[in-house]
Design a protein around this motif. Sequence first.
Motif, PDB file in Angstrom:
ATOM      1  N   GLY A 248       0.816  -1.213   0.000  1.00 36.21           N
ATOM      2  CA  GLY A 248       0.000   0.000   0.000  1.00 36.21           C
ATOM      3  C   GLY A 248       0.844   1.255   0.000  1.00 36.21           C
ATOM      4  N   VAL A 249       1.899   1.269   0.801  1.00 35.03           N
ATOM      5  CA  VAL A 249       2.814   2.415   0.827  1.00 35.03           C
ATOM      6  C   VAL A 249       3.522   2.532  -0.523  1.00 35.03           C
ATOM      7  N   ILE A 250       3.941   1.409  -1.080  1.00 38.50           N
ATOM      8  CA  ILE A 250       4.603   1.424  -2.388  1.00 38.50           C
ATOM      9  C   ILE A 250       3.650   1.935  -3.467  1.00 38.50           C
ATOM     10  N   GLU A 251       2.408   1.463  -3.452  1.00 37.26           N
ATOM     11  CA  GLU A 251       1.436   1.922  -4.447  1.00 37.26           C
ATOM     12  C   GLU A 251       1.179   3.424  -4.330  1.00 37.26           C
ATOM     13  N   GLU A 252       1.075   3.918  -3.104  1.00 36.87           N
ATOM     14  CA  GLU A 252       0.874   5.354  -2.911  1.00 36.87           C
ATOM     15  C   GLU A 252       2.091   6.122  -3.402  1.00 36.87           C
ATOM     16  N   THR A 253       3.290   5.619  -3.112  1.00 32.42           N
ATOM     17  CA  THR A 253       4.513   6.262  -3.580  1.00 32.42           C
ATOM     18  C   THR A 253       4.552   6.242  -5.106  1.00 32.42           C
ATOM     19  N   TRP A 254       4.214   5.105  -5.709  1.00 27.71           N
ATOM     20  CA  TRP A 254       4.197   4.949  -7.165  1.00 27.71           C
ATOM     21  C   TRP A 254       3.245   5.975  -7.788  1.00 27.71           C
ATOM     22  N   SER A 255       2.091   6.163  -7.176  1.00 25.09           N
ATOM     23  CA  SER A 255       1.107   7.099  -7.729  1.00 25.09           C
ATOM     24  C   SER A 255       1.607   8.541  -7.708  1.00 25.09           C
ATOM     25  N   GLN A 256       2.577   8.834  -6.854  1.00 24.97           N
ATOM     26  CA  GLN A 256       3.130  10.182  -6.769  1.00 24.97           C
ATOM     27  C   GLN A 256       4.266  10.415  -7.770  1.00 24.97           C
ATOM     28  N   LEU A 257       4.711   9.345  -8.435  1.00 22.10           N
ATOM     29  CA  LEU A 257       5.745   9.489  -9.462  1.00 22.10           C
ATOM     30  C   LEU A 257       5.106   9.970 -10.760  1.00 22.10           C
ATOM     31  N   THR A 258       5.881  10.685 -11.563  1.00 23.17           N
ATOM     32  CA  THR A 258       5.402  11.047 -12.893  1.00 23.17           C
ATOM     33  C   THR A 258       5.380   9.775 -13.749  1.00 23.17           C
ATOM     34  N   ILE A 259       4.677   9.808 -14.857  1.00 18.14           N
ATOM     35  CA  ILE A 259       4.652   8.664 -15.775  1.00 18.14           C
ATOM     36  C   ILE A 259       6.071   8.343 -16.246  1.00 18.14           C
ATOM     37  N   GLU A 260       6.853   9.371 -16.528  1.00 15.89           N
ATOM     38  CA  GLU A 260       8.243   9.174 -16.954  1.00 15.89           C
ATOM     39  C   GLU A 260       9.046   8.461 -15.861  1.00 15.89           C
ATOM     40  N   GLU A 261       8.879   8.892 -14.617  1.00 12.23           N
ATOM     41  CA  GLU A 261       9.599   8.247 -13.513  1.00 12.23           C
ATOM     42  C   GLU A 261       9.145   6.799 -13.343  1.00 12.23           C
ATOM     43  N   GLN A 262       7.852   6.557 -13.468  1.00 12.83           N
ATOM     44  CA  GLN A 262       7.347   5.183 -13.369  1.00 12.83           C
ATOM     45  C   GLN A 262       7.968   4.297 -14.441  1.00 12.83           C
ATOM     46  N   GLU A 263       8.028   4.806 -15.654  1.00 12.91           N
ATOM     47  CA  GLU A 263       8.620   4.036 -16.748  1.00 12.91           C
ATOM     48  C   GLU A 263      10.093   3.734 -16.480  1.00 12.91           C
ATOM     49  N   ILE A 264      10.823   4.720 -16.022  1.00 19.07           N
ATOM     50  CA  ILE A 264      12.254   4.533 -15.748  1.00 19.07           C
ATOM     51  C   ILE A 264      12.458   3.521 -14.633  1.00 19.07           C
ATOM     52  N   VAL A 265      11.703   3.640 -13.550  1.00 13.23           N
ATOM     53  CA  VAL A 265      11.839   2.690 -12.435  1.00 13.23           C
ATOM     54  C   VAL A 265      11.485   1.279 -12.901  1.00 13.23           C
ATOM     55  N   ALA A 266      10.438   1.158 -13.692  1.00 13.14           N
ATOM     56  CA  ALA A 266      10.063  -0.162 -14.218  1.00 13.14           C
ATOM     57  C   ALA A 266      11.197  -0.743 -15.053  1.00 13.14           C
ATOM     58  N   LYS A 267      11.802   0.078 -15.880  1.00 12.13           N
ATOM     59  CA  LYS A 267      12.903  -0.389 -16.725  1.00 12.13           C
ATOM     60  C   LYS A 267      14.136  -0.742 -15.893  1.00 12.13           C
ATOM     61  N   LEU A 268      14.376   0.012 -14.825  1.00 12.82           N
ATOM     62  CA  LEU A 268      15.525  -0.278 -13.962  1.00 12.82           C
ATOM     63  C   LEU A 268      15.348  -1.594 -13.214  1.00 12.82           C
ATOM     64  N   SER A 269      14.126  -2.089 -13.132  1.00 11.18           N
ATOM     65  CA  SER A 269      13.889  -3.357 -12.435  1.00 11.18           C
ATOM     66  C   SER A 269      14.536  -4.542 -13.151  1.00 11.18           C
ATOM     67  N   LEU A 270      14.969  -4.349 -14.384  1.00 14.56           N
ATOM     68  CA  LEU A 270      15.670  -5.417 -15.113  1.00 14.56           C
ATOM     69  C   LEU A 270      17.025  -5.759 -14.506  1.00 14.56           C
ATOM     70  N   PHE A 271      17.653  -4.775 -13.865  1.00 18.74           N
ATOM     71  CA  PHE A 271      18.977  -5.014 -13.309  1.00 18.74           C
ATOM     72  C   PHE A 271      18.879  -5.931 -12.096  1.00 18.74           C
ATOM     73  N   THR A 272      19.688  -6.977 -12.109  1.00 20.66           N
ATOM     74  CA  THR A 272      19.637  -7.938 -11.006  1.00 20.66           C
ATOM     75  C   THR A 272      20.296  -7.413  -9.743  1.00 20.66           C
ATOM     76  N   ARG A 273      21.233  -6.515  -9.892  1.00 21.33           N
ATOM     77  CA  ARG A 273      21.926  -5.959  -8.726  1.00 21.33           C
ATOM     78  C   ARG A 273      22.052  -4.465  -8.889  1.00 21.33           C
ATOM     79  N   THR A 274      23.255  -3.965  -8.815  1.00 20.17           N
ATOM     80  CA  THR A 274      23.480  -2.528  -8.935  1.00 20.17           C
ATOM     81  C   THR A 274      23.633  -2.130 -10.399  1.00 20.17           C
ATOM     82  N   PHE A 275      23.498  -0.849 -10.628  1.00 24.94           N
ATOM     83  CA  PHE A 275      23.717  -0.288 -11.956  1.00 24.94           C
ATOM     84  C   PHE A 275      24.311   1.101 -11.762  1.00 24.94           C
ATOM     85  N   ASP A 276      25.000   1.582 -12.789  1.00 25.44           N
ATOM     86  CA  ASP A 276      25.579   2.922 -12.689  1.00 25.44           C
ATOM     87  C   ASP A 276      24.740   3.903 -13.502  1.00 25.44           C
ATOM     88  N   ALA A 277      25.094   5.172 -13.406  1.00 28.60           N
ATOM     89  CA  ALA A 277      24.330   6.216 -14.086  1.00 28.60           C
ATOM     90  C   ALA A 277      24.317   6.005 -15.593  1.00 28.60           C
TER      91      ALA A 277
END
Length: 185
Positions: free
Chosen positions: A83-112
Amino acid sequence: EGVAVDYFIHCANNQVDKRELKEANHHEIVQICHMLIGTPLAIKLVAGWLLTHTCGQIIDRLQGNLAFLAPPYETISSKQIIGVIEETWSQLTIEEQEIVAKLSLFTRTFDAEMSLQIARSSHETIRDLLQKGILVSQTASLYQLHPILKGYAAEKLTIEAQWMTDVHKTYCDYYFQLMRQYGND
């Protein structure tokens, strides 16, 4: 209580002046941390809400939209964290949501650079996601999503077919270029 309050204030590092936050809102911060049962992930995400909400507004949001956090606050379940995650997600812009979703592909850390190339993020977006508690900085140049957030974002990625198609192509292209670069060295 004190540790949770200190952690909330620590997580709010770039959003507001820490001393002013603690002095002016101590009672509200205690109430927020109490509502979240001192759960670190929930505290980190909710502290990120200070970018757009006052402590009073956060309490209202937790009491209203997240009514399942009703007293007595004994334990926080995975449903409540989601519930907290969903509320936080709803406060992200669509662009931020897309980027976070895409970053979920990384199994561990990633750089800039990986974030810029694969998720098509910007340095500003990385900074904003760090401030909101979505990304964790492992070192000055390595980032990571919390495993629970990563799972949530990965689910969102599977729902958005275009995001999935785009990120798989950029992911493959990035690593293909990396292999070619190392092959030429």
